[in-house]
Write a protein that holds these residues in place. Sequence first.
Motif, PDB file in Angstrom:
ATOM      1  N   LEU A  96       0.845  -1.191   0.000  1.00 25.68           N
ATOM      2  CA  LEU A  96       0.000   0.000   0.000  1.00 25.68           C
ATOM      3  C   LEU A  96       0.886   1.249   0.000  1.00 25.68           C
ATOM      4  O   LEU A  96       1.837   1.334   0.786  1.00 25.68           O
ATOM      5  N   PRO A  97       0.604   2.232  -0.860  1.00 18.10           N
ATOM      6  CA  PRO A  97       1.439   3.433  -0.893  1.00 18.10           C
ATOM      7  C   PRO A  97       1.272   4.252   0.389  1.00 18.10           C
ATOM      8  O   PRO A  97       0.174   4.367   0.921  1.00 18.10           O
ATOM      9  N   ILE A  98       2.374   4.819   0.868  1.00 21.78           N
ATOM     10  CA  ILE A  98       2.300   5.689   2.049  1.00 21.78           C
ATOM     11  C   ILE A  98       2.869   7.075   1.759  1.00 21.78           C
ATOM     12  O   ILE A  98       2.947   7.908   2.662  1.00 21.78           O
ATOM     13  N   THR A  99       3.262   7.335   0.505  1.00 21.61           N
ATOM     14  CA  THR A  99       3.677   8.679   0.102  1.00 21.61           C
ATOM     15  C   THR A  99       2.816   9.115  -1.069  1.00 21.61           C
ATOM     16  O   THR A  99       2.263   8.278  -1.792  1.00 21.61           O
ATOM     17  N   PRO A 100       2.688  10.413  -1.298  1.00 22.07           N
ATOM     18  CA  PRO A 100       1.788  10.890  -2.343  1.00 22.07           C
ATOM     19  C   PRO A 100       2.301  10.592  -3.737  1.00 22.07           C
ATOM     20  O   PRO A 100       3.503  10.402  -3.959  1.00 22.07           O
ATOM     21  N   GLU A 101       1.359  10.555  -4.673  1.00 18.54           N
ATOM     22  CA  GLU A 101       1.729  10.383  -6.070  1.00 18.54           C
ATOM     23  C   GLU A 101       2.369  11.673  -6.568  1.00 18.54           C
ATOM     24  O   GLU A 101       1.823  12.763  -6.379  1.00 18.54           O
ATOM     25  N   PRO A 102       3.542  11.615  -7.196  1.00 21.25           N
ATOM     26  CA  PRO A 102       4.214  12.846  -7.634  1.00 21.25           C
ATOM     27  C   PRO A 102       3.526  13.473  -8.830  1.00 21.25           C
ATOM     28  O   PRO A 102       2.800  12.809  -9.580  1.00 21.25           O
ATOM     29  N   ALA A 103       3.763  14.773  -9.004  1.00 24.77           N
ATOM     30  CA  ALA A 103       3.158  15.497 -10.116  1.00 24.77           C
ATOM     31  C   ALA A 103       3.718  15.038 -11.451  1.00 24.77           C
ATOM     32  O   ALA A 103       3.015  15.033 -12.464  1.00 24.77           O
ATOM     33  N   ILE A 104       4.997  14.661 -11.481  1.00 24.94           N
ATOM     34  CA  ILE A 104       5.601  14.100 -12.673  1.00 24.94           C
ATOM     35  C   ILE A 104       6.099  12.701 -12.336  1.00 24.94           C
ATOM     36  O   ILE A 104       6.384  12.394 -11.179  1.00 24.94           O
ATOM     37  N   GLY A 105       6.180  11.839 -13.332  1.00 25.50           N
ATOM     38  CA  GLY A 105       6.540  10.452 -13.096  1.00 25.50           C
ATOM     39  C   GLY A 105       7.834  10.288 -12.318  1.00 25.50           C
ATOM     40  O   GLY A 105       8.861  10.871 -12.692  1.00 25.50           O
ATOM     41  N   SER A 106       7.788   9.526 -11.251  1.00 24.48           N
ATOM     42  CA  SER A 106       8.955   9.262 -10.389  1.00 24.48           C
ATOM     43  C   SER A 106       9.593  10.546  -9.879  1.00 24.48           C
ATOM     44  O   SER A 106      10.792  10.603  -9.638  1.00 24.48           O
ATOM     45  N   GLY A 107       8.780  11.577  -9.710  1.00 22.07           N
ATOM     46  CA  GLY A 107       9.308  12.885  -9.314  1.00 22.07           C
ATOM     47  C   GLY A 107       9.624  13.020  -7.839  1.00 22.07           C
ATOM     48  O   GLY A 107      10.307  13.958  -7.435  1.00 22.07           O
ATOM     49  N   LEU A 108       9.112  12.103  -7.002  1.00 22.02           N
ATOM     50  CA  LEU A 108       9.434  12.087  -5.582  1.00 22.02           C
ATOM     51  C   LEU A 108      10.077  10.739  -5.265  1.00 22.02           C
ATOM     52  O   LEU A 108       9.444   9.688  -5.404  1.00 22.02           O
ATOM     53  N   ARG A 109      11.328  10.772  -4.851  1.00 24.94           N
ATOM     54  CA  ARG A 109      12.093   9.547  -4.644  1.00 24.94           C
ATOM     55  C   ARG A 109      12.599   9.498  -3.203  1.00 24.94           C
ATOM     56  O   ARG A 109      12.932  10.535  -2.630  1.00 24.94           O
ATOM     57  N   TYR A 110      12.708   8.292  -2.651  1.00 23.10           N
ATOM     58  CA  TYR A 110      13.049   8.128  -1.238  1.00 23.10           C
ATOM     59  C   TYR A 110      14.133   7.064  -1.098  1.00 23.10           C
ATOM     60  O   TYR A 110      14.162   6.075  -1.832  1.00 23.10           O
ATOM     61  N   VAL A 111      15.003   7.262  -0.108  1.00 18.44           N
ATOM     62  CA  VAL A 111      16.088   6.317   0.098  1.00 18.44           C
ATOM     63  C   VAL A 111      16.564   6.387   1.545  1.00 18.44           C
ATOM     64  O   VAL A 111      16.354   7.384   2.234  1.00 18.44           O
ATOM     65  N   GLU A 112      17.210   5.341   1.988  1.00 16.86           N
ATOM     66  CA  GLU A 112      17.847   5.235   3.301  1.00 16.86           C
ATOM     67  C   GLU A 112      16.866   5.507   4.454  1.00 16.86           C
ATOM     68  O   GLU A 112      17.090   6.367   5.296  1.00 16.86           O
ATOM     69  N   PRO A 113      15.758   4.759   4.533  1.00 21.93           N
ATOM     70  CA  PRO A 113      14.790   4.981   5.618  1.00 21.93           C
ATOM     71  C   PRO A 113      15.304   4.478   6.958  1.00 21.93           C
ATOM     72  O   PRO A 113      15.971   3.439   7.036  1.00 21.93           O
ATOM     73  N   VAL A 114      14.992   5.227   8.004  1.00 24.07           N
ATOM     74  CA  VAL A 114      15.270   4.810   9.386  1.00 24.07           C
ATOM     75  C   VAL A 114      13.989   5.016  10.183  1.00 24.07           C
ATOM     76  O   VAL A 114      13.129   5.819   9.805  1.00 24.07           O
ATOM     77  N   LEU A 115      13.857   4.308  11.285  1.00 21.36           N
ATOM     78  CA  LEU A 115      12.645   4.408  12.082  1.00 21.36           C
ATOM     79  C   LEU A 115      12.695   5.640  12.963  1.00 21.36           C
ATOM     80  O   LEU A 115      13.639   5.838  13.743  1.00 21.36           O
ATOM     81  N   GLY A 116      11.703   6.498  12.827  1.00 21.03           N
ATOM     82  CA  GLY A 116      11.593   7.687  13.650  1.00 21.03           C
ATOM     83  C   GLY A 116      10.571   7.496  14.754  1.00 21.03           C
ATOM     84  O   GLY A 116      10.037   6.393  14.949  1.00 21.03           O
ATOM     85  N   PRO A 117      10.266   8.555  15.473  1.00 22.51           N
ATOM     86  CA  PRO A 117       9.271   8.446  16.552  1.00 22.51           C
ATOM     87  C   PRO A 117       7.850   8.395  16.008  1.00 22.51           C
ATOM     88  O   PRO A 117       7.599   8.731  14.844  1.00 22.51           O
TER      89      PRO A 117
END
Length: 697
Positions: free
Chosen positions: A118-139
């Motif tokens: 299930l997606p947990i980030t928004p759909e970007p305005a342009i294809g693959s326009g929002l990219r994420y890397v190196e996740p760590v657990l926050g509060p």
Amino acid sequence: MRTLPYGSWPSPIDADDVARHDGMPNWPSAIDDEVWWTEPRPAEGGRVTLCRTHLGAPDRRPETVLPAPWNARSRVHEYGGRPFLPVHGEMGGTAVVFSEYSDQRLYFYEPGVTPAPLPITPEPAIGSGLRYVEPVLGPNREVWCVREEHLPADEGDPDGSGADDAEARPVVRRAIVAVPLDGTAAADPGAVRVVAGGHHFLACPRLSEDGRRLSWIGWDHPAMPWDSTVLNVVDLFENDNARAIAVGEPQVVAGGPGEAVVQAEWGTGATLFCISDPDGWWNPHQITVTGVDAPTQRAVALTRREEEFGGPLWQLGQRWMVPLQDDHLVLIHGRATTSLGVLSPDTGEIFDFDTPHTEWFGKLTLADRSERTVVGVAASPTLPAEVVAVDIYEGTWRSLSRPRSADASASSTTAADGPVSGYLPRPEARVFTGAGGREVHANLYPPHNPDYTGVPGELPPYVVWVHGGPTSRAPMLHDLEIAYFTSRGIGVVDVNYGGSTGFGRAYRERLRENWGVVDVEDSVAAAQGLVAEGLADPGRLAIRGGSAGGWTSAAALVFTDAFHCGTIQYPIVDLAGWRTGETHDFESRYLESLVGPWPQVKERYEERSPVNHGDAVSVPFLLLQGLEDEICPPIQSERFLERIRGRGVPHAYLTFEGEQHGFRRESTIRTALQAELSLYARVFGFETDAPALELRS
């Protein structure tokens, strides 16, 4: 042993074997007693899946968690990095957050609970326009990570690259953001909070043990992350909504001009460890961090050794060290080879674990609740890369990705490829003498086949391999692609030319403003060194490389007469074009250090570019190109071919739909490898069963 000409030896290692096993397990991450990692699947379109196993079940085969067609791969910097994080699920089991390659959104997936991710980030305005890397657990059930935002091109020079291209580059912005795990941000972009920024490039977000401080690494154009970076720390507090946010101004606690911090990890209390190179080698340091209004203790070296404890940040999420609860450090260190050991911060002494692995990659993590086990990715000339668990207290090890018997795991000589193990090359680290008497490091893989030897009086052909980067390193390890050639009687010498990492800052800065000179000279020196020693046939030398290695290979064919053919993969051949808009943001100003300031030394860019010297190419070559390559786009290869056509130079140009920078699909890997062998057979005059390669003039 039978006698046959070099190059024509029958081998059980065929192109299908190489293609099926191309790539290695990567990015191990642990939660409780589970260990997760990524694994490439060339047969499934080159996708990257997620696997997991349980430390309490040593003989159980790993489970593939992420079904096709899901693809856990980030495109931040186009090279990506650690794309996932296992977390506790809503129903008491283990879930995972990962970056999906097709749209670059973050997804939440709890196997057996959620039917599909299930997606947990928004759909970007342009294809693959929002990219994420190196996740760590926050509060508060959040994931904190680096976000890269791509927006349409603006007027002028929106990214600060200094480019004078006709069309402005797209705007690229980066920030450390907090993403709620409950999925609210999928429909509400405002639910994703920006936590920190301040630099064009960001890496290594880490929360202190008490959750009151955040550290991260930053740098800006024109520096690359192995040139100059800074380590930032900021205090955090909980606002009325009990959500942690950054306050005040960040402190720079390490790094600066001429110093590159490549990793930082929190120990206990206010202790922050980092890998940095103020003395010219990436060594471990310790910092005591105080509040914003109080001075922070300067970084203190825990040991000073002329070896590397870190490496270049081509991908985000690398970890060459992990702190233990007593602030001892488990870390990777070495030069031509690397070891895994424990460092005492009090004495600076290092105790190395006794495993047969000679190459440990910067992919460490601690596993199990007691922090008794460290997990990493390791290999050797006889062991393919595998996810390895080491008991810190007992010193024992076992493979998690390739589980085998205790007897096999304990053996220092066990090869993991069964029938083909005897056909693997027997490499050795070598040092050749280059121009001006400088040292040139290389890994030598002589021809080897237990069933065949060369014709008396015949010397073998050799191929000089040139790694990409160029700020990178060729490790000496188990590689079926190399064995594909050596088992047929073709030698390989993999050159760590000046500019490579692993040998200190001075060695890697030999390439500063000398790209296309030092790398070419060092590649030629390795080939000529083998000829001088009577190991290689001087009339049957080739060169091959991809990306930056493709640049060096093309330049060597243009500016020297040392090689009789070459294989050029997804190369850079036009420096001016690459500098003015034909590559991605991350490397858009890389040439400032490799070649010189633009446009002040524009003539140098033009003089060194192989594309401007097509009339100098006189030997056959094979050019391979992925058509979706954003780093070295097809226009570079096509421009080079335009200058070659009609000059009577035999060549072949193979392109591959759906391939980016580097080949991932089984069919592509197989075709490229067979074409390369066919080129050498045709030029060097031996028989092969590879399909004939059509060369055009």
